[in-house]
Motif scaffolding. Structure first.
Motif, mmCIF file in Angstrom:
data_model
loop_
_atom_site.group_PDB
_atom_site.id
_atom_site.type_symbol
_atom_site.label_atom_id
_atom_site.label_comp_id
_atom_site.label_asym_id
_atom_site.label_seq_id
_atom_site.Cartn_x
_atom_site.Cartn_y
_atom_site.Cartn_z
ATOM 1 N N UNK A 108 0.808 -1.206 0.000
ATOM 2 C CA UNK A 108 0.000 0.000 0.000
ATOM 3 C C UNK A 108 0.847 1.265 0.000
ATOM 4 N N UNK A 109 2.052 1.153 0.481
ATOM 5 C CA UNK A 109 2.970 2.274 0.328
ATOM 6 C C UNK A 109 3.275 2.503 -1.147
ATOM 7 N N UNK A 110 3.490 1.410 -1.863
ATOM 8 C CA UNK A 110 3.761 1.500 -3.302
ATOM 9 C C UNK A 110 2.544 2.021 -4.055
ATOM 10 N N UNK A 111 1.352 1.588 -3.634
ATOM 11 C CA UNK A 111 0.119 2.054 -4.280
ATOM 12 C C UNK A 111 -0.012 3.561 -4.128
ATOM 13 N N UNK A 112 0.248 4.065 -2.936
ATOM 14 C CA UNK A 112 0.140 5.511 -2.691
ATOM 15 C C UNK A 112 1.160 6.276 -3.528
ATOM 16 N N UNK A 113 2.393 5.790 -3.547
ATOM 17 C CA UNK A 113 3.420 6.478 -4.339
ATOM 18 C C UNK A 113 3.029 6.529 -5.804
ATOM 19 N N UNK A 114 2.541 5.398 -6.302
ATOM 20 C CA UNK A 114 2.161 5.341 -7.713
ATOM 21 C C UNK A 114 1.048 6.313 -8.038
ATOM 22 N N UNK A 115 0.055 6.378 -7.146
ATOM 23 C CA UNK A 115 -1.083 7.269 -7.394
ATOM 24 C C UNK A 115 -0.640 8.726 -7.371
ATOM 25 N N UNK A 116 0.197 9.078 -6.397
ATOM 26 C CA UNK A 116 0.673 10.456 -6.299
ATOM 27 C C UNK A 116 1.487 10.813 -7.539
ATOM 28 N N UNK A 117 2.298 9.860 -8.003
ATOM 29 C CA UNK A 117 3.098 10.122 -9.196
ATOM 30 C C UNK A 117 2.200 10.387 -10.398
ATOM 31 N N UNK A 118 1.111 9.660 -10.481
ATOM 32 C CA UNK A 118 0.196 9.862 -11.593
ATOM 33 C C UNK A 118 -0.479 11.231 -11.535
ATOM 34 N N UNK A 119 -0.702 11.709 -10.312
ATOM 35 C CA UNK A 119 -1.417 12.986 -10.160
ATOM 36 C C UNK A 119 -0.572 14.191 -10.567
ATOM 37 N N UNK A 120 0.736 14.156 -10.268
ATOM 38 C CA UNK A 120 1.622 15.259 -10.645
ATOM 39 C C UNK A 120 1.036 16.610 -10.256
#
Lengths: 142, 142
Positions: A108-120
DNA sequence: TATTGTTATACTCTATAACTATA
DNA sequence: TATAGTTATAGAGTATAACAATA
């Protein structure tokens, strides 16, 4: 491209976002050899302490018979354990193993990082988005 | 409830939104007796004129072998037709039938209405959200 | 040789119905 | 009677591998 119905346009963007975030989630879960359903269930069990099978079905909004298979696979991999309930002998209570807790945290740490990266987004926009999302009619806040 | 990491919080909201919109989409498609995958493929075929099977696989980001089954089911229900390509005899070109066009139109109109209803936003917020979403890193804008 | 679409196979998620063991 | 969990069954989506027809 511009000039279309704003409502129509926002829904297009919204569904593109849904697809994109869902695909990212699926890819991250797959990196841990988990399906989307398995990742969600593992998170719920790891984060909510001992929970009956029935509660998982309610949370996932699926039939109880599904949960049997999903927990079977998580248990086979040593991420979750079924335990007898002391209060009601019909009930089986689910607990994440130490390994399950580790995997859930990392996933879930990876999920959060990925989502934030997508948001930019910068901080201001992030706050604005949070404010808007807070009003959305969620079926089940997690 | 408040005071958590804003980034963490926004991702929570975002995934709740994704689940909620996805569930709404699934329910709307089910009202037309279509699965999520079938609804997406039908929309693509109906909206993009004659398309080769291969293009559907690329758009859906799935293996070509999946498309065979999805199109089989849409074709069995008279919503889509396979046609021979004049240019390349290996290729089968997909076209929505008149009924398929009707269903696609009604379905996606219902999907948009449902999504807007879930958002419950006034005009200003909708414009703001559109601006924010426009920056998101979509894998595949539709 | 490479590509298009299909088939065969296997796995996961999903639901319904029937079953058991409890309550 | 009602509930918790399982099993059996069936259908859908997904991927991989092998295949035929065509390029």
């Amino acid at each position: 491209m511009t000039g279309g119905d704003p409502t129509e346009e926002i829904v297009e963007h919204l569904f593109a976002l849904v697809d994109s975030l869902r695909a990212g989630f699926e890819a991250t879960a797959a990196a841990f050899d988990l399906s989307v359903a398995q990742a969600k269930v593992l998170r719920y069990v790891a984060g909510s302490g001992p929970v009956p099978m029935r509660d998982v079905a309610c949370r996932m909004r699926c039939d109880a018979s599904n949960v049997t298979g999903i927990i079977d696979r998580l248990e086979d991999r040593g991420l979750v354990e079924r335990r007898a309930s002391s209060a009601d002998r019909r009930v089986k209570t689910l607990v994440a193993t130490a390994r399950g807790q580790e995997v859930a945290g990392a996933l879930w740490s990876a999920v959060r990082s990925g989502a934030v990266a997508q948001l930019r987004m910068d901080d201001d926009d992030r706050v604005t988005l949070l404010r808007l999302l807070g009003r959305v009619d969620h079926v089940a806040p997690r």
